[in-house]
Design a protein around this motif. Structure first.
Motif, short mmCIF file in Angstrom:
data_model
loop_
_atom_site.label_atom_id
_atom_site.label_comp_id
_atom_site.label_asym_id
_atom_site.label_seq_id
_atom_site.Cartn_x
_atom_site.Cartn_y
_atom_site.Cartn_z
N ALA A 158 0.75 -1.15 0.04
CA ALA A 158 0.19 -0.13 -0.27
C ALA A 158 0.98 0.62 -0.43
N TYR A 159 2.15 1.47 0.51
CA TYR A 159 3.09 2.50 0.99
C TYR A 159 3.72 2.95 0.31
N PHE A 160 3.62 1.38 -0.81
CA PHE A 160 4.56 1.04 -1.81
C PHE A 160 3.51 2.22 -3.25
N CYS A 161 2.12 2.18 -3.17
CA CYS A 161 1.41 2.97 -4.13
C CYS A 161 1.62 4.11 -3.91
N VAL A 162 1.10 4.38 -2.41
CA VAL A 162 1.44 5.96 -1.70
C VAL A 162 2.98 6.67 -2.38
N GLY A 163 3.77 5.67 -2.54
CA GLY A 163 4.80 6.69 -3.17
C GLY A 163 4.88 6.77 -4.44
N VAL A 164 4.37 6.06 -5.29
CA VAL A 164 4.29 6.16 -6.89
C VAL A 164 3.01 7.37 -7.22
N ALA A 165 2.12 7.76 -6.06
CA ALA A 165 1.37 8.87 -6.41
C ALA A 165 2.18 10.68 -6.33
N ILE A 166 3.17 10.19 -5.12
CA ILE A 166 3.65 11.37 -5.00
C ILE A 166 4.84 11.32 -5.79
N GLY A 167 5.64 10.64 -6.02
CA GLY A 167 6.47 10.52 -7.20
C GLY A 167 5.87 10.89 -8.67
N ALA A 168 4.41 10.51 -8.71
CA ALA A 168 4.33 11.04 -10.30
C ALA A 168 3.49 11.98 -10.01
N LEU A 206 9.74 4.79 -9.47
CA LEU A 206 8.66 4.52 -10.13
C LEU A 206 7.33 5.61 -10.64
N GLY A 207 7.09 5.91 -9.70
CA GLY A 207 6.41 7.34 -9.90
C GLY A 207 6.89 8.48 -10.98
N THR A 208 7.93 8.70 -10.70
CA THR A 208 8.36 9.66 -11.06
C THR A 208 9.15 9.19 -12.58
N ALA A 209 9.22 8.16 -13.18
CA ALA A 209 9.66 7.20 -13.55
C ALA A 209 8.81 7.64 -14.70
N ALA A 210 7.42 6.69 -13.95
CA ALA A 210 6.15 6.45 -15.01
C ALA A 210 5.34 7.79 -15.82
N GLY A 211 5.36 8.90 -14.72
CA GLY A 211 5.33 9.42 -14.30
C GLY A 211 4.80 10.07 -16.26
N GLY A 212 5.82 10.56 -16.75
CA GLY A 212 5.96 10.86 -18.08
C GLY A 212 5.74 9.48 -19.61
N ARG A 213 5.84 8.27 -18.95
CA ARG A 213 5.04 7.88 -19.98
C ARG A 213 2.70 7.34 -19.76
N ALA A 214 2.07 8.34 -18.89
CA ALA A 214 1.25 7.80 -17.74
C ALA A 214 0.33 9.04 -18.99
N GLY A 215 0.92 9.98 -19.72
CA GLY A 215 0.52 11.39 -20.44
C GLY A 215 0.10 12.15 -19.41
N PRO A 216 -0.57 13.07 -20.03
CA PRO A 216 0.15 14.85 -19.10
C PRO A 216 -1.62 14.51 -18.44
#
Length: 410
Positions: free
Chosen positions: A236-246, A366-376
């Motif tokens: 769950a907190y990995f997912c929280v980290g993804v949200a903040i990184g994105a 991961l959130g920062t890395a995937a943010g660019g591929r997830a679209g605007p």
């Protein structure tokens, strides 16, 4: 003296009462340990920025500069459980003093190397791997120092989380100021001195030197992950980290769409500032319900808070709306650390906290890395926050298996 552990997860918060932060800070050793810990943590916010400036001065491309900074962050995230395990096995002095010395030496070496060549990259990775587990060690000490009083432990964790968020506001600004007014090398050398001084101050403190965990019941290498519920909390907190990184990428995209470059830094800063406020409010007051209830409620609110941002609001409105997930983030973080501490098996508390730190930081990367591929837009932020809430919700009826741990301290 030997003290019992915190109460089990489902009942721990039931007897919480309001407590002032002054009462927490007046407890012997707490204020000095927190100050030293956050001085030692400043490199977490300074090093990536300082590395960008150092690599840029050596002619590295933007991609190379980003990879160098990311390598440090990922290495630091992956090493925290291992250094936490070392603290649980041998005490806190070796991972704190030894890790900080190794990290400082490696970062100092980078200032004398060409940042575009592989020796500099190796030194950066070594520096990350040696990053001392200050966060885990402090949170392992606090329950004992506060004699396991639930309200004071919650307040201390909230205060620590809020101060930690301040590191990520002050650190980048300080590194940028040093790099632009003196030199990039001066910024990186300052990182080494500040980080080493803070870590050595914690390692030399009486509570840290005397802290001893309860012996492990077995030699299972994954003992810290075995308690029922631990893996759920970490996912769950990995997912929280993804949200903040994105959010970093989403902020840059929003800045481009509205031609407001200031929004790139303003959105993450606003999230941090609202997080500090939310963390302090949560820790200061008593709230109804058990800690498990707090965990599920805060995760659900964190997911809901991103919904207004999905409409791609204009800059000023986005700045106001980001206060909602920001204000919930640090209370959610505080409860997460309490939950992991409660669930940790005997002899694994520092390592367990290290796993939580690692899960969040890997999610950020991961959130920062995937943010660019997830679209605007803020879609990845919202999706990751929803995944965190659903992970906890799906497992809400599974029994937790909290453990007790005694830790002689002072």
């Amino acid at each position: 003296m030997t003290l019992p552990a915190t109460a089990p997860l489902r009942a721990a918060a039931a007897s919480d009462t309001a407590v002032g932060y002054a009462a927490v800070l007046r407890t012997p050793h707490v204020a000095r340990l927190m100050l030293a810990t956050h001085i030692g943590r400043l490199p977490c916010g300074m090093t990536p920025v300082a590395l960008l400036f150092v690599a840029g001065a050596d002619g590295a491309s933007l991609a190379q500069r980003g990879m160098l900074a990311a390598a440090y962050g990922l290495a630091a995230a992956l090493s925290q459980p291992l250094l936490g395990r070392l603290a649980d096995a041998r005490g806190q002095t070796l991972p704190l003093a030894g890790g900080a010395s190794l990290s400082a030496a490696a970062l100092a070496a980078v200032t004398f190397l060409d940042a575009t060549r592989w020796p500099a990259a190796v030194c950066v990775i070594v520096a990350g791997l040696g990053s001392p587990p200050l966060e885990s060690c402090l949170r392992a000490l606090l329950p004992t120092l506060l004699e396991r009083r639930p309200a004071e432990v919650k307040a201390a964790y909230a205060l620590d989380s809020s101060a930690q968020e301040g590191v990520y506001v002050v650190g980048p600004l300080l590194a940028t100021a040093l790099a632009t007014t003196i030199s990039s090398g001066a910024a990186l050398l300052t990182v080494t001195v500040v980080g080493l001084a803070g870590a050595l101050a914690v390692a030399a403190s009486q509570p840290s030197r005397r802290w001893r965990p309860q012996p492990r019941r077995d030699r299972d290498l994954l003992a810290a992950l075995r308690p029922t519920g631990m893996s759920v909390v970490l996912i769950a907190y990995f997912c929280v980290g993804v949200a903040i990184g994105a959010l970093n990428v989403a902020a840059a995209g929003s800045a481009d769409r509205y031609d407001a470059l200031w929004l790139t830094g303003a959105l993450p800063a606003a999230l941090s500032l609202s997080g500090i406020t939310g963390g302090l409010v949560y820790g200061r007051w008593a709230w109804p319900g058990s800690r498990t209830t707090h965990l599920h409620a805060l995760a659900a609110l964190f997911a809901l808070a991103w919904i207004p941002l999905l409409m791609d609001p204009p800059p000023v409105l986005a700045l106001a709306l980001i206060a909602a997930p920001g204000g919930i983030f640090l209370p959610l973080l505080t409860v997460g650390y309490q939950a992991v501490t409660d669930l940790a098996a005997p002899g694994t508390v520092t390592e367990a906290i290290g796993w939580l730190v690692s899960a969040i930081n890997c999610g950020l990367a991961l959130g920062t890395a995937a943010g660019g591929r997830a679209g605007p837009g803020f879609h990845l932020c919202a999706a990751a926050a929803l995944a965190a809430a659903l992970t906890l919700l799906i497992h809400r009826n599974r029994p937790t298996r909290p453990h007790r741990e005694t830790s002689p301290c002072v």
